[in-house]
Structures are given as C-alpha cells and as structure tokens.
Design an enzyme around this catalytic site. Structure first.
Site, PDB file in Angstrom:
ATOM      1  N   ARG A 237       0.863  -1.081  -0.048  1.00  0.00           N
ATOM      2  CA  ARG A 237       0.071   0.045   0.086  1.00  0.00           C
ATOM      3  C   ARG A 237       0.878   1.370   0.075  1.00  0.00           C
ATOM      4  O   ARG A 237       1.890   1.138   0.714  1.00  0.00           O
ATOM      5  CB  ARG A 237      -0.952   0.117   1.314  1.00  0.00           C
ATOM      6  CG  ARG A 237      -2.148  -1.132   1.193  1.00  0.00           C
ATOM      7  CD  ARG A 237      -3.210  -0.451   0.015  1.00  0.00           C
ATOM      8  NE  ARG A 237      -4.231  -1.320   0.153  1.00  0.00           N
ATOM      9  CZ  ARG A 237      -4.546  -2.261  -0.546  1.00  0.00           C
ATOM     10  NH1 ARG A 237      -3.495  -2.898  -1.615  1.00  0.00           N
ATOM     11  NH2 ARG A 237      -5.408  -3.111  -0.390  1.00  0.00           N
ATOM     12  N   GLU A 266      -4.277   7.705  -4.994  1.00  0.00           N
ATOM     13  CA  GLU A 266      -4.304   6.910  -6.223  1.00  0.00           C
ATOM     14  C   GLU A 266      -5.826   7.506  -6.849  1.00  0.00           C
ATOM     15  O   GLU A 266      -6.633   7.761  -6.037  1.00  0.00           O
ATOM     16  CB  GLU A 266      -4.291   5.419  -5.916  1.00  0.00           C
ATOM     17  CG  GLU A 266      -2.959   4.888  -5.462  1.00  0.00           C
ATOM     18  CD  GLU A 266      -2.905   3.427  -5.095  1.00  0.00           C
ATOM     19  OE1 GLU A 266      -3.966   2.700  -5.369  1.00  0.00           O
ATOM     20  OE2 GLU A 266      -1.913   2.884  -4.558  1.00  0.00           O
ATOM     21  N   HIS A 285      -1.431   0.254  -9.785  1.00  0.00           N
ATOM     22  CA  HIS A 285      -1.962  -0.703  -8.740  1.00  0.00           C
ATOM     23  C   HIS A 285      -2.547  -1.973  -9.567  1.00  0.00           C
ATOM     24  O   HIS A 285      -3.565  -2.106  -9.444  1.00  0.00           O
ATOM     25  CB  HIS A 285      -2.870   0.067  -8.099  1.00  0.00           C
ATOM     26  CG  HIS A 285      -3.193  -0.651  -6.718  1.00  0.00           C
ATOM     27  ND1 HIS A 285      -3.690   0.009  -5.502  1.00  0.00           N
ATOM     28  CD2 HIS A 285      -3.067  -1.917  -6.401  1.00  0.00           C
ATOM     29  CE1 HIS A 285      -3.738  -0.708  -4.615  1.00  0.00           C
ATOM     30  NE2 HIS A 285      -3.316  -2.122  -4.714  1.00  0.00           N
TER      31      HIS A 285
HETATM   32  C1  GLV Z   1      -5.104  -5.239  -3.814  1.00  0.00           C
HETATM   33  O1  GLV Z   1      -4.518  -4.350  -3.572  1.00  0.00           O
HETATM   34  C2  GLV Z   1      -5.551  -5.961  -2.867  1.00  0.00           C
HETATM   35  O2  GLV Z   1      -5.380  -5.557  -1.590  1.00  0.00           O
HETATM   36  O3  GLV Z   1      -6.044  -7.006  -3.076  1.00  0.00           O
END
Ligand code: GLV
Length: 319
Positions: A237, A266, A285
């Site tokens: 993250r 983001e 991401h």
């Molecule tokens: C994506 O970032 C997730 O946490 O599945």
C-alpha cells in the site's frame, strides 16, 4: 434483500449474488468509483455491500445504512474499511486472501526485474527513436541474479516472492513480526532485524499490510540505512512509504531506484514529482490484475457477501 456492488465485476460473481432468492442487485456501472455521497445514497436501504479498495467505509457512512449485514471487499487489503466500526454495528466483514497471492508475487517480481534492468526507460527510448545502435553502456542496469533481496513482511505474498527470488538465485533475508521456518527451510531465507535488512539488501520489497504501525514506516531514516545502489519495490500500500521522502531519497541518490505499484494518492496525480524521475518504474496498482485472479477475487467476494446475507460464517472473514 438489497445488495449494492460498487463497480462492475465479473459476471460469475454477479450470478452468485443473483442466485440468492429475493435479492435485488444494484451495480455501480461506471469506470470511476461512486463518490462518498453516491455510495451513501445507494446503501441507505442495502442489506449487503460488495466494495473495492477505492471505497472508504467508516462509521458515519455505516450510520446511514442501518440494514447492512455484510461488507465484502474484493481485495486482500482492507485498510479502507473501519473494521471495528463494522463490528460495533454487527456488520460482518470479508476480504479475498489466497486467490491473488501468486499473481501479486509475479507482479512484484516483474516490477523488480523491470526496475533493475530499466525496462520502461529502454522501451520508451525505443518508441521515441532513441535507439541508434547497440551501445556498450546505454540502458545498463543491475543484475538480479546473485543479489540480495530483503523481504519486509513474510506473509503469503512475501513467501511467494521468496520462491521467485530463490529461482533467480538471490540471497533472501526477511524481517517481520514473526519468523517463518518454512521459508527458511525451503529457500534458505534468513530472518534479520529491519536495520540489518536495509543495510544488506540490494532490493527491498515491501509486503506488509497498511496499519497505523506500518504507515510511513519507510522514510528518509530507512533510506539512509539502505545501500546507495539499492532498489525499493512496493506492491503493498502506498502510505507504507513516505512518498515525499522517497522522492527526496531518489533525488539525493540515497537509493538507486524504485518500482512502485501503489501510491499515497491513487491515481497518482500527473504533476507528482515521481513522474519526473528517470530511476523509477510506476504502475497503476495492478498487482492482482490477471483475468483469472480478478475473477476469483470477485467470486470469493460474492461468496462472502452471500454468506453474510444469509447470516452464515463468511468463507473469509476479517477481524
Ligand atoms: C489489492 O491491492 C488488494 O489488496 O487485493
């Protein structure tokens, strides 16, 4: 029973929800997430919510949704959900671990390779006509094989990154809350404290969840301890890393590069200073973004949701 799904998800998952007798399905059919106001309006009389990491689920929002029995997140990370606030209101919470482990590890390792070998920069140069000839030292990066990788957080994804690192003949060191004897026996990984990991690693790959303890756990203090030749990889993250201090570290040459799939904000704003740096590879991401894995995540999220609606234990509960 009413269910709100906060984005279009694969049909396999919607079919599972629709299979519940008497369910009325409401899907947010837009590429961008619902605003907070739109989300609040759509869940006022909902019994179930299937949400994504782009939705902030907190106490004030839940207060406007008194019928809600279950919040089912289509992701493994759930830092966008105030889990205690859900529990206080008797709302079950689910997430989707397991099904995305290998896919996310593949991406993390791909990003590591891309950053080490400057793949984005080289391809961009080819596309813009900069490839004039085979050149002895142009686009030279650093070797991945025979290097040391430091894995921060030896959970499911960290373990699969270790497997890939072992295949690339990397020395593996790791830190985290607890030792993992399996990664030590399978891949010869060595458990070290974080400072040792920072000092010894050529690549540092972060695999911790975002919690109050891990927020900004990487900043100038940590970058100063890393080798100047080292590369940071973050697929966990964004806020685990202090991004302003990362830019500073990259500019000052405290570390050599970074491969990032996640950011403090983001989508990454187009005026973010990271975009002006040559020594970074930036992805939107996409850690779990294979068709099969995203479908599996949606299906698991649907199963969690249905179990919650029926008052049964969730296949993958949180908290
Ligand atoms: C994506 O970032 C997730 O946490 O599945």
């Amino acid at each position: 029973m009413r269910v709100f799904v906060s984005r279009a998800i694969p049909k396999d998952a919607l079919d599972i929800i629709q299979g519940v007798q008497g369910v009325e399905l409401d899907v947010w059919d837009d590429v961008t997430p619902p605003t907070r106001e739109a989300l609040a309006a759509r869940i006022t009389d909902a019994d179930g919510l299937l949400c994504l990491l782009t939705d902030r689920i907190d106490g004030p929002l839940l207060d406007g949704a008194p019928r809600l029995k279950v919040v089912s997140q289509m992701a493994v990370g759930y830092d966008n959900i105030d889990v205690p606030a859900c529990k206080q209101r008797g709302i079950a919470v689910g997430n989707t671990p397991g099904v995305l482990t290998e896919t996310t590890a593949d991406l993390a390792f791909g990003l590591l390779l891309a950053t080490a070998r400057r793949l984005s920069e080289a391809e961009n140069d080819l596309r813009s006509g900069e490839w004039k000839t085979w050149s002895p030292m142009q686009w030279t990066g650093v070797d991945v094989h025979d290097s040391t990788i430091g894995i921060v957080g030896m959970g499911r994804i960290g373990y699969e990154v270790a497997r890939r690192a072992h295949g690339f003949e990397q020395e593996i060191i790791y830190s985290g809350r607890s030792r993992n004897p399996q990664v030590e026996s399978a891949f010869g990984a060595e458990f070290v404290d974080l400072d040792t990991l920072l000092q010894r690693s050529d690549f540092v790959s972060i695999h911790t969840p975002l919690t109050p303890e891990t927020r900004h756990s990487f900043g100038l203090e940590q970058f100063r301890k890393m080798k100047r030749s080292s590369i940071l990889i973050n697929t966990s993250r964004g806020p685990v890393v202090n991004q302003v201090e990362l830019v500073e570290a990259l500019r000052q040459g405290l570390i050599a590069g970074a491969g990032l799939d996640v950011f403090e904000i983001e989508p990454l704003p187009l005026d973010d200073p990271l975009l002006s740096l040559p020594n970074v590879v930036l992805l939107p991401h996409i850690g779990s973004a294979s068709i099969r894995t995203r479908t599996r995540m949606a299906v698991l999220a649907a199963r969690n949701l249905v179990a919650g609606l029926e008052g049964k234990p969730l296949p993958n509960p949180v908290g």
